[in-house]
Write a protein that holds these residues in place. Structure first.
Motif, PDB file in Angstrom:
ATOM      1  N   ALA A   1       7.277  64.277   4.430  1.00 13.04           N
ATOM      2  CA  ALA A   1       8.092  63.291   5.129  1.00 13.04           C
ATOM      3  C   ALA A   1       7.853  61.919   4.525  1.00 13.04           C
ATOM      4  CB  ALA A   1       7.760  63.280   6.623  1.00 13.04           C
ATOM      5  N   LYS A   2       8.849  61.056   4.683  1.00 15.92           N
ATOM      6  CA  LYS A   2       8.702  59.670   4.236  1.00 15.92           C
ATOM      7  C   LYS A   2       7.972  58.874   5.297  1.00 15.92           C
ATOM      8  CE  LYS A   2      12.775  59.125   1.273  1.00 15.92           C
ATOM      9  NZ  LYS A   2      14.053  58.403   1.123  1.00 15.92           N
ATOM     10  N   GLU A   3       7.012  58.091   4.874  1.00 13.45           N
ATOM     11  CA  GLU A   3       6.329  57.183   5.783  1.00 13.45           C
ATOM     12  C   GLU A   3       6.749  55.765   5.414  1.00 13.45           C
ATOM     13  OE1 GLU A   3       2.019  57.288   7.593  1.00 13.45           O
ATOM     14  OE2 GLU A   3       1.965  56.351   5.601  1.00 13.45           O
ATOM     15  N   LEU A   4       7.495  55.142   6.298  1.00 13.85           N
ATOM     16  CA  LEU A   4       8.011  53.809   6.024  1.00 13.85           C
ATOM     17  C   LEU A   4       6.963  52.745   6.331  1.00 13.85           C
ATOM     18  CD1 LEU A   4      11.581  54.119   7.598  1.00 13.85           C
ATOM     19  CD2 LEU A   4      10.920  54.457   5.218  1.00 13.85           C
ATOM     20  N   PRO A   5       6.885  51.715   5.488  1.00 13.90           N
ATOM     21  CA  PRO A   5       5.958  50.624   5.783  1.00 13.90           C
ATOM     22  C   PRO A   5       6.447  49.803   6.975  1.00 13.90           C
ATOM     23  CG  PRO A   5       7.306  50.084   3.888  1.00 13.90           C
ATOM     24  CD  PRO A   5       7.627  51.501   4.237  1.00 13.90           C
TER      25      PRO A   5
ATOM     26  N   PHE B   1       4.344  43.366   4.549  1.00 20.05           N
ATOM     27  CA  PHE B   1       5.454  43.998   3.827  1.00 20.05           C
ATOM     28  C   PHE B   1       6.159  42.968   2.954  1.00 20.05           C
ATOM     29  CE2 PHE B   1      10.022  44.998   3.620  1.00 20.05           C
ATOM     30  CZ  PHE B   1       9.980  46.244   3.007  1.00 20.05           C
ATOM     31  N   ALA B   2       6.418  41.787   3.520  1.00 18.57           N
ATOM     32  CA  ALA B   2       7.082  40.724   2.769  1.00 18.57           C
ATOM     33  C   ALA B   2       6.278  40.342   1.534  1.00 18.57           C
ATOM     34  CB  ALA B   2       7.305  39.513   3.671  1.00 18.57           C
ATOM     35  N   LYS B   3       4.976  40.245   1.684  1.00 19.35           N
ATOM     36  CA  LYS B   3       4.106  39.894   0.550  1.00 19.35           C
ATOM     37  C   LYS B   3       4.135  40.977  -0.529  1.00 19.35           C
ATOM     38  CE  LYS B   3       0.844  37.199   3.354  1.00 19.35           C
ATOM     39  NZ  LYS B   3      -0.525  37.159   3.928  1.00 19.35           N
TER      40      LYS B   3
ATOM     41  N   ASN C   1      10.309  51.543  -0.608  1.00 22.69           N
ATOM     42  CA  ASN C   1       8.862  51.375  -0.668  1.00 22.69           C
ATOM     43  C   ASN C   1       8.121  52.389   0.209  1.00 22.69           C
ATOM     44  OD1 ASN C   1       8.163  48.679  -2.259  1.00 22.69           O
ATOM     45  ND2 ASN C   1      10.052  48.311  -1.099  1.00 22.69           N
ATOM     46  N   ALA C   2       8.834  53.416   0.627  1.00 22.06           N
ATOM     47  CA  ALA C   2       8.211  54.448   1.462  1.00 22.06           C
ATOM     48  C   ALA C   2       7.278  55.308   0.610  1.00 22.06           C
ATOM     49  CB  ALA C   2       9.288  55.315   2.093  1.00 22.06           C
TER      50      ALA C   2
END
Length: 462
Positions: free
Chosen positions: A245-249, A255-257, A150-151
């Motif tokens: 670059a990847k930006e991670l949540p 995030f769970a939702k 999900n990045a």
């Protein structure tokens, strides 16, 4: 059709002599004449208009026999096999003994049949089941994979390129001051640290900023696929256009939702752990099942015709080709790319094919020995399940797969259950994995190179 004789000539090998009555064979000859008459030219007659007697006199009475034989032989063979109570596992080798309008057709068919086997000591097999427990570290790893999936990709302009970044570059390679073929690329996206380019290239991109123009000095591997470049020193002129670059949540309730049906991260963690545990449990069950089946094979007695193994290899090769086709490739292309001959490619399946054939024979024998039955209700439930899997109507599935075939498969599965229920299974906890000592960054990078044997290749462009 008449079965004249059925003789066993070798272990699992039979020879049948079969007759087809004159009236049946004659009707097939008439059919063959009507099918081919329009194609036949006879001097003095328009094409296809010559009387049959003239045609047969000119070309011979047996002109239409081949087509007639091909027409009647399959059904006659199947009826003879049924009458002889044989279960073929090979296509027959056929030899025509005689053929005439007056006496009909006589032919011989040589075939291999399903072997008679026996299985002993299939009760009380000892096996060990490893009990694994999902750990916090595994849950963490799974959540990190979800983060990766999900990045979002962002453009970086406030720092230099680092391992893991995607560098958008132009490059051109030179050996002894001369540009070489395939060494130039524009707007190429290179994941730093991926080992996509030759050793030493990506490391020299790390640390540069957007807009930098610089030289990368490398040496091609001694066994590089392009012989004219093997072992040569090269200089690449590189311009770095962009750093991605990847930006991670963040791992939080939001995030769970976003990624699940849960409202909190804690709920998501519990679900991840539950699914991991189910996967581990299933893997343990499969491991036990494989061990039990391996033990059963060791107690299988009987001579198995080699054609059964070859038939299974045929199926496995077809399955492999179907998967290739789904990727836009065919088997010929695959063999060309891998440098393999079909014969050697088939050999790679042989061990697995032998095991699968033996397993099936052993389990079918256990079904017989233990009189394992499958009722019609269970068969119907299986049809319903298959229909859901294939997205088809159950009646359509029934047209494609016979009830006897489904019943046999279900009985074999019940045989596996029987073996397990009568086995002596000891459970043991999986040994805890020791935490690997931390490595210095340089050592870690060196280890990574060793783990990636493909790092001695450039990209397609380079």
């Amino acid at each position: 059709m008449s079965l004249n004789s059925s003789n066993q000539v070798e272990t699992n090998k039979y020879e049948l002599e079969i007759s087809v009555a004159a009236d049946v064979f004659g009707a097939a000859v008439d059919k063959a004449y009507r099918k081919n008459a329009k194609k036949i030219s006879v001097p003095g007659f328009r094409k296809g208009k010559a009387p049959r007697s003239i045609v047969e006199k000119m070309y011979g009475e047996g002109l239409f026999f081949d087509d007639a034989i091909n027409d009647v032989m399959p059904e006659a063979y199947m009826e003879a096999v049924k009458e002889a109570d044989l279960e073929p596992v090979s296509a027959p080798e056929v030899d025509v003994v005689s053929a005439s309008k007056q006496d009909g057709l006589v032919f011989k068919a040589v075939l291999f049949v399903k072997p008679q086997v026996n299985v002993t000591d299939y009760k009380g097999i000892k096996a060990t089941k490893t009990v694994n427990t999902a750990t916090a570290a595994q849950v963490k790893s799974e959540l990190e994979r979800m983060q990766e999936r999900n990045a979002r990709i962002i453009t970086v302009d406030d720092r230099a390129a680092a391992d893991g970044d995607t560098a958008v570059i132009d490059f051109e390679g030179f050996v002894d001051g001369t540009a070489f073929a395939g060494g130039k690329g524009e707007g190429h996206e290179l994941v730093l640290g991926s080992g996509q380019f030759i050793p030493g290239f990506e490391e020299q991109v790390v640390g540069h900023n957007t807009g930098d123009e610089f030289d990368v000095n490398v040496t091609f591997p001694a066994e590089y696929h392009a012989e004219e470049l093997a072992g040569k020193e090269a200089v690449f002129k590189v311009k770095l256009h962009e750093i991605k670059a990847k930006e991670l949540p963040e791992l939080d309730d939001e995030f769970a939702k976003d990624v699940s049906e849960f409202d909190t991260l804690e709920e998501l963690k519990k679900d991840v752990k539950k699914k991991l545990q189910e996967s581990l449990d299933k893997a343990s069950e499969t491991e036990v099942e494989n061990a039990l089946v391996e033990a059963v094979i060791e107690h299988l007695e009987g001579e198995i015709p080699d054609c059964m193994f070859e038939n299974r290899i045929d199926e496995m090769v077809r399955d492999f080709e179907y998967r290739l086709q789904a990727q836009g490739m065919n088997l010929d292309m695959y063999l060309k790319y891998t440098g393999m001959e079909l014969a050697s490619f088939r050999k790679t399946f042989r061990e697995q094919a032998q095991k699968q054939v033996k397993i099936r024979l052993a389990l079918e024998k256990i079904v017989e020995l233990e009189n394992i039955q499958v009722d019609d209700e269970t068969v119907e439930a299986e049809y319903k399940k298959m229909a859901e899997q294939y997205g088809m109507e159950a009646d359509k599935v029934k047209e494609l797969i016979s009830a006897d075939s489904v019943k046999e498969d279900l009985a074999v599965n019940k045989a596996i259950d029987f073996i397990r229920e009568n086995a002596e299974i000891e459970e043991k906890k999986a040994a805890a994995k020791k935490k690997a000592p931390a490595k210095k960054p340089v050592a870690k990078k060196a280890a990574k190179k060793d783990e990636e044997p493909k790092a001695d290749e450039t990209s397609e462009e380079a």
